[in-house]
Design a protein around this motif. Structure first.
Motif, PDB file in Angstrom:
ATOM      1  N   UNK A   1       4.784   7.454  14.582  1.00 14.35           N
ATOM      2  CA  UNK A   1       3.820   6.151  14.426  1.00 14.35           C
ATOM      3  C   UNK A   1       3.800   5.597  12.833  1.00 14.35           C
ATOM      4  N   UNK A   2       3.132   6.539  12.119  1.00 15.81           N
ATOM      5  CA  UNK A   2       2.930   6.454  10.648  1.00 15.81           C
ATOM      6  C   UNK A   2       4.147   6.052   9.649  1.00 15.81           C
ATOM      7  N   UNK A   3       5.036   6.989   9.952  1.00 14.73           N
ATOM      8  CA  UNK A   3       6.307   6.745   9.110  1.00 14.73           C
ATOM      9  C   UNK A   3       6.980   5.436   9.677  1.00 14.73           C
ATOM     10  N   UNK A   4       7.087   4.901  10.980  1.00 14.54           N
ATOM     11  CA  UNK A   4       7.803   3.919  11.560  1.00 14.54           C
ATOM     12  C   UNK A   4       6.964   2.569  10.996  1.00 14.54           C
ATOM     13  N   UNK A   5       5.511   2.744  10.741  1.00 16.56           N
ATOM     14  CA  UNK A   5       4.847   1.533  10.331  1.00 16.56           C
ATOM     15  C   UNK A   5       5.054   1.337   8.800  1.00 16.56           C
ATOM     16  N   UNK A   6       5.076   2.342   8.283  1.00 18.37           N
ATOM     17  CA  UNK A   6       5.300   2.391   6.669  1.00 18.37           C
ATOM     18  C   UNK A   6       6.683   1.572   6.550  1.00 18.37           C
ATOM     19  N   UNK A   7       7.713   2.280   7.188  1.00 18.84           N
ATOM     20  CA  UNK A   7       9.040   1.619   6.943  1.00 18.84           C
ATOM     21  C   UNK A   7       9.351   0.515   7.420  1.00 18.84           C
ATOM     22  N   UNK A   8       8.450   0.096   8.537  1.00 21.38           N
ATOM     23  CA  UNK A   8       8.633  -1.422   9.336  1.00 21.38           C
ATOM     24  C   UNK A   8       7.911  -2.499   8.074  1.00 21.38           C
ATOM     25  N   UNK A   9       6.912  -1.897   7.614  1.00 25.32           N
ATOM     26  CA  UNK A   9       6.281  -2.811   6.377  1.00 25.32           C
ATOM     27  C   UNK A   9       7.246  -3.172   5.474  1.00 25.32           C
ATOM     28  N   UNK A  10       7.895  -2.147   5.030  1.00 21.54           N
ATOM     29  CA  UNK A  10       8.940  -1.893   3.705  1.00 21.54           C
ATOM     30  C   UNK A  10       9.926  -3.005   4.168  1.00 21.54           C
ATOM     31  N   UNK A  11      10.529  -3.095   5.141  1.00 21.34           N
ATOM     32  CA  UNK A  11      11.636  -3.884   5.862  1.00 21.34           C
ATOM     33  C   UNK A  11      11.113  -5.219   5.794  1.00 21.34           C
ATOM     34  N   UNK A  12       9.821  -5.480   6.224  1.00 22.31           N
ATOM     35  CA  UNK A  12       9.399  -6.793   6.211  1.00 22.31           C
ATOM     36  C   UNK A  12       9.122  -7.412   4.739  1.00 22.31           C
ATOM     37  N   UNK A  13       8.579  -6.606   3.816  1.00 22.31           N
ATOM     38  CA  UNK A  13       8.896  -7.098   2.510  1.00 22.31           C
ATOM     39  C   UNK A  13      10.003  -7.193   1.692  1.00 22.31           C
ATOM     40  N   UNK A  14      11.098  -6.413   2.410  1.00 26.59           N
ATOM     41  CA  UNK A  14      12.475  -6.569   1.642  1.00 26.59           C
ATOM     42  C   UNK A  14      13.100  -7.714   2.334  1.00 26.59           C
ATOM     43  N   UNK A  15      12.711  -8.294   3.372  1.00 34.35           N
ATOM     44  CA  UNK A  15      13.292  -9.333   3.848  1.00 34.35           C
ATOM     45  C   UNK A  15      12.666 -10.723   3.151  1.00 34.35           C
ATOM     46  N   UNK A  16      11.814 -10.492   2.115  1.00 38.90           N
ATOM     47  CA  UNK A  16      11.196 -11.452   1.447  1.00 38.90           C
ATOM     48  C   UNK A  16      11.576 -11.468  -0.064  1.00 38.90           C
ATOM     49  N   UNK A  17      12.520 -10.440  -0.281  1.00 44.16           N
ATOM     50  CA  UNK A  17      12.730 -10.090  -1.679  1.00 44.16           C
ATOM     51  C   UNK A  17      13.904 -10.991  -2.133  1.00 44.16           C
ATOM     52  N   UNK A  18      14.323 -10.770  -3.330  1.00 41.61           N
ATOM     53  CA  UNK A  18      15.225 -11.642  -3.856  1.00 41.61           C
ATOM     54  C   UNK A  18      16.720 -11.247  -3.384  1.00 41.61           C
ATOM     55  N   UNK A  19      17.076 -10.042  -2.997  1.00 45.05           N
ATOM     56  CA  UNK A  19      18.221  -9.707  -2.465  1.00 45.05           C
ATOM     57  C   UNK A  19      17.925  -8.715  -1.182  1.00 45.05           C
ATOM     58  N   UNK A  20      17.634  -9.428  -0.161  1.00 47.35           N
ATOM     59  CA  UNK A  20      17.182  -8.816   1.167  1.00 47.35           C
ATOM     60  C   UNK A  20      18.145  -7.598   1.559  1.00 47.35           C
ATOM     61  N   UNK A  21      19.399  -8.231   1.541  1.00 49.39           N
ATOM     62  CA  UNK A  21      20.563  -7.147   2.311  1.00 49.39           C
ATOM     63  C   UNK A  21      20.484  -5.952   1.524  1.00 49.39           C
ATOM     64  N   UNK A  22      20.303  -5.949   0.099  1.00 40.37           N
ATOM     65  CA  UNK A  22      20.515  -4.740  -0.808  1.00 40.37           C
ATOM     66  C   UNK A  22      19.112  -3.877  -0.635  1.00 40.37           C
ATOM     67  N   UNK A  23      18.142  -4.540  -0.486  1.00 42.71           N
ATOM     68  CA  UNK A  23      16.811  -3.765  -0.277  1.00 42.71           C
ATOM     69  C   UNK A  23      16.853  -3.117   1.013  1.00 42.71           C
ATOM     70  N   UNK A  24      17.208  -3.710   2.174  1.00 43.56           N
ATOM     71  CA  UNK A  24      17.271  -3.191   3.311  1.00 43.56           C
ATOM     72  C   UNK A  24      18.427  -2.076   3.510  1.00 43.56           C
ATOM     73  N   UNK A  25      19.457  -2.163   2.959  1.00 41.20           N
ATOM     74  CA  UNK A  25      20.366  -1.184   2.658  1.00 41.20           C
ATOM     75  C   UNK A  25      19.821  -0.092   2.174  1.00 41.20           C
ATOM     76  N   UNK A  26      19.208   0.006   1.009  1.00 45.46           N
ATOM     77  CA  UNK A  26      18.365   1.116   0.203  1.00 45.46           C
ATOM     78  C   UNK A  26      17.441   1.597   1.189  1.00 45.46           C
TER      79      UNK A  26
END
Length: 433
Positions: free
Chosen positions: A84-109
């Protein structure tokens, strides 16, 4: 059957099935891949080759193999705990990555980093018993050490820093082995030494001391002063953590707080900067203070969401910012601090979740492992690895780093301590029941 770690006794026939050749081969292959990746002995005399795609494809295929093996042998419940904790952390990072300058690159990483986390969580349940784990981790360590030593003596241009390297020719003569830099080799040798100390304690093999000797000699030849200096400190901190978890936790907390005050304080406070200089130490920490100042300023500007996973350094936003004319630090590739990197990737929420997962929960697991009298040799191994990796994160961006000895070993330490706190260890020379 004794209280301890891998694999859990509650899984039917795991001990027999996980002891197959497939499980053993998977352990060694995944361990070495996670440590070395697909580009050992990198040529530093020419611009680095981009092996990221091959590395990610290899990681994806190995993860599929691990998942198939885990599903066939009833091990899927062990993936990514606490989930639960790990998925919450990665879910939050995925959301912030969607708002980044290169979302696809961030999500792939981020996706690749998640694969490595899953691999590390399954790695520890592949051996059928403590004895097989000891043999496999010893074999993996010797393969890495053997390859590194062979590189030094047979192809020194690819395993030892040279004066004609394109970057940092001043490191000429420092050993790096299969790694691309002495700063990767030195911490790897410290961690290999921890594995060696465990093998010495848990094995009766005549060669059980070889890992310790070979790793310490290689560590010395890397000229990695920080890694060498941290080695005895980690042994002391781990000693107290395993034997008196509350006092050990206080001691570790004080060490983290003091180190952070000295390092980051040198970047923020002229008084601390001068104090460190007066003591005869480098107050810039090899020019890290410029990077920390820039990174902390960026965190202040976007404290909640950050800039997306791995999306701050090297971005056009940073290189074209007003700071580009004021400091060389805009050219840095990372923050040289894992905690700051978490803030840059996902703001304060990512920082808090990271600290909970990688710092707070392992402390609780160490105490639980002692209370249930888990195997002390394994607890000491995982604790030493964990302490070293957390401390080194104050000077390097070790968290969420994909492949690499420090990040993968930190995951092994964290997942291993959780196993020690919650599951049971199969011991070959003892009968269940």
């Amino acid at each position: 059957m004794k209280a301890g770690s891998i694999p859990p006794a509650s899984i039917p026939a795991t001990g027999d099935i996980a002891g197959s050749r497939v499980g053993a081969v998977l352990f060694v292959v995944v361990f070495i891949y996670c440590w070395v990746s697909v580009n050992p002995f990198e040529n530093l005399q020419s611009p680095p080759a981009n092996a990221a795609a091959l590395n990610q494809v290899t990681g994806f295929l190995l993860t599929i193999a691990l998942f198939i093996y885990a599903a066939a042998n009833g091990l899927t419940s062990m993936i990514l705990r606490p989930r639960s904790l790990i998925l919450l952390l990665f879910g939050w990072l995925a959301m912030t990555s969607l708002m980044s300058v290169e979302p696809l690159v961030a999500l792939r990483r981020l996706f690749f980093t998640g694969l490595i986390c899953a691999c590390a969580s399954l790695l520890l349940v592949l051996p059928k018993s403590r004895e097989q784990f000891t043999k496999l981790v010893g074999l993996s360590a010797l393969v890495i050490l053997g390859a590194s030593y062979l590189g030094v003596f047979l192809i020194p241009g690819r395993a030892v820093h040279q004066a004609y390297d394109l970057v940092e020719p001043g490191l000429a003569g420092d050993w790096r082995g299969v790694f691309n830099h002495k700063n990767g080799a030195a911490p790897a040798m410290v961690i290999l030494c921890f594995f060696g100390l465990y093998v010495m304690r848990a094995s009766t093999s005549a060669a059980r001391g070889a890992i310790v000797v070979l790793s310490l000699v290689f560590l010395w030849m890397t000229n990695g002063k920080t890694a060498l200096g941290m080695f005895p400190l980690v042994l002391v901190l781990a000693f107290f953590l395993v034997r008196t978890p509350v006092f050990g936790a206080l001691l570790l907390g004080a060490t983290l707080a003091a180190t952070s005050t000295i390092t980051l304080g040198s970047a923020l406070s002229p008084e601390i900067h001068k104090f460190i200089a007066d003591l005869g130490f480098d107050p810039t920490f090899t020019a890290r203070t410029d990077i920390w100042s820039l990174a902390l300023k960026a965190v202040e500007e976007q404290p909640v969401f950050g800039y997306g996973f791995g999306s701050f350094w090297g971005s056009d936003m940073l290189l074209n910012s007003a700071d580009a004319d004021d400091t060389w630090a805009v050219e840095a590739s990372h923050a040289h601090n894992g905690f700051i990197e978490a803030l840059l990737s996902g703001g304060v929420p990512a920082f808090v979740l990271t600290v909970l997962w990688l710092v707070v929960l392992p402390l609780r697991d160490i105490a639980a492992a002692k209370a249930r009298r888990a195997d002390p040799a394994l607890t000491a191994l995982f604790t030493r690895i964990w302490v070293y990796c957390v401390l080194s994160a104050l000077l390097e961006s070790n968290f969420f780093a994909g492949t690499g000895a420090v990040w993968v070993s930190l995951l092994i330490g964290v997942f291993g301590l959780r196993q020690q706190a919650r599951n049971y260890l199969v011991v070959e020379n003892e009968k269940a029941g």
